[in-house]
Design an enzyme around this catalytic site. Structure first.
Site, short mmCIF file in Angstrom:
data_model
loop_
_atom_site.label_atom_id
_atom_site.label_comp_id
_atom_site.label_asym_id
_atom_site.label_seq_id
_atom_site.Cartn_x
_atom_site.Cartn_y
_atom_site.Cartn_z
N GLY A 218 -8.10 -105.37 65.62
CA GLY A 218 -9.18 -104.52 65.18
C GLY A 218 -10.03 -104.06 66.34
N PRO A 260 -3.21 -107.14 68.93
CA PRO A 260 -3.71 -105.76 69.01
C PRO A 260 -2.60 -104.73 69.15
CG PRO A 260 -4.24 -107.01 71.01
CD PRO A 260 -3.29 -107.82 70.23
N GLY A 261 -2.82 -103.60 68.51
CA GLY A 261 -1.93 -102.46 68.70
C GLY A 261 -2.69 -101.37 69.44
N ARG A 298 -2.87 -88.34 62.29
CA ARG A 298 -4.13 -89.07 62.23
C ARG A 298 -5.36 -88.21 61.93
NH1 ARG A 298 -6.28 -91.72 65.56
NH2 ARG A 298 -6.68 -93.64 64.46
N CYS A 328 3.27 -75.44 56.73
CA CYS A 328 2.84 -74.61 55.61
C CYS A 328 2.01 -75.43 54.63
CB CYS A 328 4.04 -73.96 54.96
SG CYS A 328 4.72 -72.74 56.07
N GLU A 329 0.88 -75.86 55.12
CA GLU A 329 -0.05 -76.70 54.41
C GLU A 329 -1.20 -76.86 55.41
OE1 GLU A 329 0.44 -81.00 52.36
OE2 GLU A 329 2.22 -79.79 52.53
C1 LIG Z 1 -1.71 -103.11 62.15
C2 LIG Z 1 -1.88 -104.55 62.40
C3 LIG Z 1 -2.40 -104.98 63.63
C4 LIG Z 1 -2.83 -104.05 64.73
O1 LIG Z 1 -4.03 -103.41 64.45
P1 LIG Z 1 -4.75 -102.49 65.57
O2 LIG Z 1 -5.93 -101.94 64.91
O3 LIG Z 1 -3.77 -101.45 65.98
O4 LIG Z 1 -5.08 -103.36 66.71
C5 LIG Z 1 -2.50 -106.34 63.82
N1 LIG Z 1 -2.12 -107.22 62.86
C6 LIG Z 1 -1.63 -106.83 61.67
C7 LIG Z 1 -1.23 -107.85 60.67
C8 LIG Z 1 -1.49 -105.49 61.40
O5 LIG Z 1 -1.02 -105.11 60.21
#
Ligand SMILES: *Cc1c(COP(=O)(O)O)cnc(C)c1O
Length: 414
Positions: A218, A260-261, A298, A328-329
């Protein structure tokens, strides 16, 4: 990366194009691990769904990262990219017991987030270590689609169901080795995060054989001017102290995990697209690009604001544009945005295009998905080819209607 480098890549690999800077991914990874250097056993599990290209996964493997996965296919991608199963955690939501069993059989750490599957899994595989996803019911997250920890969220086992949870564990004699929370993307406030952590520590005391506590993710990164980002250094300082304290109380050095992603890959990504048409209406100037929400959803899906710059005319006078696509939207990337004067053929750059951009791309309007390039050691490496017509029809099985109707006619004549 510089404008010239990006323009050269658009020239060399065509557009629309996703570009990822390996140096930025590496520096974000190091920033996070540095912030938690006071924790003896830290584990960063990169969330594959943010950007799942195999070369990106391999880069994370060289950094020493683990993986966080949400489907068996992401697990398979991770293994394909060279990760050991024990460096992968699987945190699905609402998947079948069969899929969880298949992933567990691969030797991947599983994380279960509902009582029904927990009870069934525990009854059948009491020896397999399982992590529990707790929902601490803390309101976090930048918007309702990505806020997953609140009271009526579908994610996790409610902290209020602890007695029921403990009863299942006692009855099945299953082995709970980890406890987890993921309260949503875009946490604005460290205090909220720490508050949720306290709930997790409290819950952790109920389990005797823990090896790790996973605080999910998060982490917020800035998307537009004035955005605040998660202060990971401050979080590191505060959570490290609290975590080390907890380990003493608990009587064991646990692993502190994150997954984290966005934090790791968002800012490393650039999306490049050419302007096809500049269209002046009575009220608006539209810049229409060779793309749409088929490539970058996004802005439309989350109201996300990606900074946009005109790489072809960076010194041009600012004007106001609505940047839209060719779908087309309605596919508005930005409304009345100040951008350096745009001419047809210019290349626009969308920033923060590393996380949840390519992985959410589709073939809507029968368009090809973009190519992907990894910028590594001052060189662009093509890591996903642009699609072709063959890709669009590969899995389709055409019906020969003339043959069917010929058969029918023959039958009716017989
Ligand atoms: C999507 C997800 C993340 C990564 O969230 P970010 O906001 O991209 O850091 C981590 N853990 C779980 C279980 C997720 O589903």
């Amino acid at each position: 990366m510089t404008n010239d480098q990006l323009l050269a890549l658009a020239e060399a690999f065509g557009n629309p194009l996703y570009v990822y800077d390996s140096k930025k991914i590496t520096s974000q990874y190091n920033r996070l691990t540095n912030a938690f250097k006071g924790v003896k056993n830290l584990r960063v599990n990169y969330a594959v769904k943010a950007l799942s290209n195999i070369s990106v996964l391999k880069l994370f493997n060289t950094l020493g990262s683990g993986l966080d996965t949400v489907s068996i296919q992401e697990v398979q991608l991770g293994i394909h990219a060279g990760f050991l199963p024990e460096k992968i955690i699987y945190t699905p939501n609402g998947v079948s017991l069969e899929e969880i069993e298949q992933v567990a059989a691969l030797g991947v750490q599983i994380n279960i987030d509902n009582l029904s599957v927990l009870e069934q899994f525990g009854a059948r595989h009491p020896k397999v270590p399982v992590c529990i996803r707790i929902n601490p019911h803390v309101m976090a997250g930048g918007n309702s689609k990505i806020s997953v920890g609140h009271i009526d969220s579908k994610f996790g086992i409610s902290i209020h169901q602890m007695p029921h949870l403990l009863r299942i564990i006692e009855n099945t004699k299953m082995n709970i080795n980890g406890i987890h929370m993921h309260t949503g993307s875009d946490i604005l406030d460290i205090e909220v995060f720490l508050y949720a952590s306290e709930i997790l520590f409290e819950a952790a005391k109920n389990f005797k054989n823990l090896e790790f506590i996973d605080f999910g993710s998060g982490f917020k990164v800035p998307y537009k001017d004035g955005d605040i980002e998660t202060n990971v250094e401050e979080l590191g300082e505060k959570l490290t102290a609290r975590f080390n304290n907890f380990c003493q109380e608990y009587g064991k050095e646990l692993v502190l995990a994150f997954e984290p992603g966005k934090f790791l890959v968002s800012q490393a990504g650039y999306f490049l697209a050419k302007v096809n048409v500049v269209k002046q209406t009575t009220s608006t100037v539209f810049a229409q690009i060779e793309s749409g929400f088929n490539h970058l959803i996004r802005p439309m899906f989350y109201n996300a604001q990606h900074r946009i710059e005109n790489l072809s005319n960076p010194e041009g006078r600012d004007r106001f544009y609505s940047v839209v696509g060719y779908i087309c939207e309605t596919d508005t990337f930005a409304s009345n945005r100040r951008i350096a004067e745009i001419k047809e053929g210019d290349i626009l750059c969308f920033y923060n295009a590393g996380a949840y951009c390519f992985t959410m791309a589709s073939n809507y309007n029968s368009r090809y998905r973009p190519a992907e390039v990894l910028w590594h050691n001052n060189q662009g490496h093509l890591i996903t080819k642009r699609e072709t017509f063959e890709d669009l029809i590969r899995n389709q099985i055409p019906i020969d209607f003339s043959e069917i109707s010929a058969k029918k006619t023959a039958k009716s004549q017989a």
